[in-house]
Design an enzyme around this catalytic site. Structure first.
Site: not given
Ligand code: NAD
Length: 554
Positions: A247-248, A270-271, A410, A158, A176
């Site tokens: 990571e990822d 980290d995520d 992002n 991922r 990273k």
């Molecule tokens: P993930 O795939 O684990 O989680 C995404 C979540 O969004 C899931 O629970 C999914 O069900 C939900 N989702 C998707 N479509 C949806 C919709 N239409 N309505 C409601 N919920 C919906 O991903 P993640 O690791 O949790 O990351 C999510 C986002 O956050 C990514 O864009 C990632 O880049 C960003 N992120 C930013 C930072 C930061 O700025 N520091 C850190 C981590 C992740």
């Protein structure tokens, strides 16, 4: 302090190479900056153009040529090539221009570089361990030339928001670890990027004639777990005390691995945890403006994945530190996923969502959840562009004098709202943080400077502090301490212009402070390998930081 030419180089405990060999060693090469004395002593005369330049001149020259390149992929390739021929200059470029370089070597630039990994591949970096190496991982790790102190490992399932990129995901651990060195001065020689290649379920890659990874479907289940277990064991045997950052990994694997190893090895994700700390820091900064208490906030998440539940977990722990019991703390965090609000009566919820499945009648969408729960904070981590629309933002502004709005997804195209939308639809009252970079916003004569809730404020300092204290575990208290530290370094003038984080250009200072706090937690909680706590941990952190300026060899 210099070392004598041709003898032990004092850095890696081996004799300095001479002539073309030193020019070809990226850890030692200075290119045109070798002094006349060094050229004489190291057999470099005639091998370099006559003019001796300083690192500053090389930096200016490199930046000029870099800025002429047409796009971020070309810039990524140029930076990579520099990394491969002159590591000190590479890190000098990153350290001195972190704002400009981070989007190229890490998100969002690295995303495209991963997608094109096979095409732009020049020299290997880190270790590629495939499931076909099962039973021989310890033997492979012995091929790594250095003692690793910090491993960033992925299985490529991922990668950012791009999904399964298989072995092409290696760009992420490499990027990273470059940030660990640049942002916190973790010695690059201690850093080991690892790709655990278990195949890919990405049909485009499987059909791509240039793909460099294992050309088979992803291994899963017991065989995957045994492979991971062997890696974890072999890595700790080969490099005692090593910090391992996951990571990822795919969603379920990420939570599983963290649960499995967090109490038996020095690991973090980290995520999940780094994101949580940076979001909590943003929240602490916002509360400095509103005067509110953390334990009185109601937080509604758009998204229920790694970021959302990681942030919820840390917020709950921080609320519990303020006296709330676990159930009451968790009840202040609510998640919305693709099926609507996460509630107790929903069937088949993933394990990580269960603590936030509260008693509540079904609610189908974010807008309705907002009206029912009346949150003080909304956090977007769903990668759904536009989820925080005009109606959501206006409702938040109606509910709160200073609504706290974090659109963390992002890349920019996935952000729940733009900075401009957040300020405009709340009449300039939003306390806003973003995941993607946004330019300053002018509204009714006031300029707002939104800053990214970037994990790179947190993980580099965690890594440095962990190495410094030789901690055996990475604990929640360390992430809490990091969040407090990051917020405390956000100045009043930052807050006055709407910035909930310090400027990224201060990241090495931030990392030193975080490392000191992390080490302090390690010593006090008894998880450090040594019992003695240094008197001045901040100075110890600053002294431990890798400095990319050239050292003299003569
Ligand atoms: P993930 O795939 O684990 O989680 C995404 C979540 O969004 C899931 O629970 C999914 O069900 C939900 N989702 C998707 N479509 C949806 C919709 N239409 N309505 C409601 N919920 C919906 O991903 P993640 O690791 O949790 O990351 C999510 C986002 O956050 C990514 O864009 C990632 O880049 C960003 N992120 C930013 C930072 C930061 O700025 N520091 C850190 C981590 C992740």
């Amino acid at each position: 302090m210099g070392t004598s030419a041709g003898s032990d180089n004092g850095e890696r405990g081996i004799p300095l190479p001479r002539g073309v060999d030193i020019l070809r060693d990226p850890l030692l090469n200075k290119g045109s900056a070798f002094t006349r004395e060094e050229r004489k002593a190291l057999g470099l005369e005639g091998l370099l153009p006559p003019e001796v330049t300083t690192q500053e001149q090389q930096l200016t020259r490199f930046m000029e040529s870099l800025r002429r390149l047409p796009d971020d992929l070309e810039k990524f390739i140029a930076l990579n090539a520099l990394h491969d021929r002159n590591e000190a200059l590479f890190f000098r470029v990153i350290v001195d221009h972190i704002d400009e370089m981070q989007p190229i070597i890490y998100t969002p630039g690295v995303g495209l570089a991963c997608q094109k990994f096979s095409l732009i591949f020049q020299r290997p970096r880190g270790m590629f361990i495939s499931i076909n190496n099962k039973g021989r991982i310890a033997e492979l790790l012995r091929n790594w030339p250095n003692r690793a102190g910090l491993i960033v490992v992925t299985d490529g399932e991922r990668i950012l928001g791009l999904g399964d990129l298989g072995a092409n995901g290696m760009g992420i651990p490499i990027g990273k670890l470059a940030l660990y060195a640049a942002c916190a001065g973790v010695d690059p020689a201690l850093c080991l990027p690892v790709m655990l290649d278990v195949g890919t379920d990405n049909p485009t890659l499987l059909a791509d004639p240039h793909y460099l990874g294992l050309r088979q479907r992803r291994e899963r289940g017991a065989a995957y777990d045994a492979f991971l277990e062997e890696f974890m064991h072999a890595a700790q045997q080969a490099f005692p005390g090593v910090v391992i950052q996951f990571e990822d990994f795919g969603n379920t694997t990420a939570f599983r691995l963290l649960e499995k190893y967090r109490n038996s090895a020095c690991v973090f994700n980290d995520d999940i945890q780094g994101t949580a700390a940076v979001a909590l820091a943003g929240l602490y900064s916002a509360l400095r403006v509103t005067g509110g208490k953390l334990e009185e906030q109601t937080v509604l998440f758009m998204g229920a994945g790694e970021a959302a539940t990681g942030i919820s977990d840390l917020i709950s722990i921080a609320m519990m530190a303020q006296g709330l019991d676990a159930a009451s703390a968790r009840r202040r965090c609510w998640l919305v996923d693709t099926q609507g609000l996460v509630t107790r009566e929903r069937k088949g919820l993933a394990h990580h969502k269960l603590p936030y499945a509260h008693d509540q009648a079904p609610v189908g969408d974010f807008h309705s959840a907002l009206r029912i729960l009346k949150p003080t904070v909304i956090i977007g981590v769903s990668a759904v562009h536009g989820a925080f629309d005009k109606a959501v933002l206006e409702e938040m502004a109606r509910l709160n004098d200073r609504p706290i709005v974090f659109a963390l997804s992002n890349p920019t195209s996935k952000s729940e709202c733009t900075a401009e939308e957040a300020y405009r639809h709340t009449g300039g009252r939003a306390l806003f943080a973003c995941g993607s970079p946004f330019d300053p916003v002018n509204l009714d004569g006031k300029t707002f400077v939104p800053r990214q809730g970037n994990n790179s404020y947190i993980f580099p300092g965690i890594g440095l502090g962990a190495i410094m204290s030789q901690t055996r575990r990475i604990t929640d208290d360390m992430f809490m301490a990091s969040a407090h530290t990051l917020s405390s370094l956000t100045t009043e003038s930052d807050l006055a212009q709407g910035s909930l984080f310090p400027a990224l250009s201060r990241v090495r200072e931030v990392s030193a402070h975080i490392a000191a706090k992390v080490a302090g937690v390690a010593y006090r909680s008894g998880v450090a390998a040594t019992a003695t706590e240094q008197i001045d941990l901040l100075k110890q952190a600053q002294d431990a930081m890798y400095d990319p300026r050239y050292k003299s060899y003569v």
